[in-house]
Design an enzyme around this catalytic site. Structure first.
Site: not given
Length: 241
Positions: A118, A120, A122, A178
């Protein structure tokens, strides 16, 4: 502008609704499908090696490797406290690969694809890109994320970095398979069921619109046929008179 572009992106077709706890759940199949959709762009970049950011980038990177046959190197970076889920003030490098190893030698002067689950804030991606450039000097870098959150970023990637996002998603709390046991101790089966519910619920409104459009189209055809029949009846009636 980012949100406008995302609206036009085919990756935006899969809408999701929040679960009862306010989170969005993703299944392994959904992640696999999203990663696989990026393969043409990844092959166009033509990486020599993949660098997976742990822990969220490990599984997407392995999924990708089935279709893009290049080695995977692992790095671990820490931005969030694992106990509190609170963001720390800076990214911490906890693990890096050995450049003198057989696979590690494929970074310097080569084409590198960095994978994470992801984008998010950065901050993690920016740190990883900068660290790879500074420490290992590849010839080109691309970044692939499964999900790009549509929000204001706290960092920007260099302009020479190729950016690939499988899906642009709202700024919600994403729950990945996960990490299933992390969320209220759920089993993977419970997690996968929630992921399916989020996807079905999110697409319900869109499906209803499609069905309504089909019904309206069918009604229009029926109306046109009745109108034509009425005109024929009028002509026949006029001819009889």
């Amino acid at each position: 502008m980012e949100a406008k572009l995302a609206k036009q992106d085919p990756a935006e077709k899969a809408k999701r609704a929040k679960a009862a706890d306010g989170r969005i759940y993703f299944s392994y199949a959904q992640i696999h499908e999203a990663v696989s959709s990026c393969v043409p762009k990844v092959k166009a970049f033509n990486p020599d090696v993949i660098i997976a950011i742990g822990g969220g980038g490990f599984i997407p990177a392995r999924m990708l490797r089935t279709e893009v046959r290049v080695p995977i190197l692992a790095v671990s970076l820490k931005l969030y406290d694992h106990e509190t889920d609170q963001m720390q003030s800076k990214v911490v490098k906890t693990q890096w690969f050995d450049e003198t190893s057989e696979e590690g030698k494929k970074v310097r002067g080569k084409r590198v694809l960095i994978v994470d689950e992801v984008d998010d804030t950065r901050k993690t991606l920016k740190f990883c890109v900068d660290e790879v450039k500074k420490t290992n000097a590849p010839s080109a870098i691309a970044v692939l994320v499964v999900h790009n959150k549509l929000k204001k970023k706290l960092a920007e990637l260099p302009k020479d970095v190729v950016y690939i996002a499988a899906e642009n998603v709202p700024d919600n709390w994403n729950c990945y398979p996960w990490d299933a046991a992390k969320y209220d101790g759920r089993s993977i089966y419970e997690h996968e069921d929630l992921a399916r519910q989020c996807l079905v619920s999110g697409n319900k409104g869109e499906k209803d619109i499609v069905e309504m459009e089909k019904k309206l189209q069918k009604m229009k055809i029926q109306y046109d046929n009745l109108s034509a029949e009425l005109e024929r009846c009028k002509k026949n009636a006029g001819g009889s008179a």
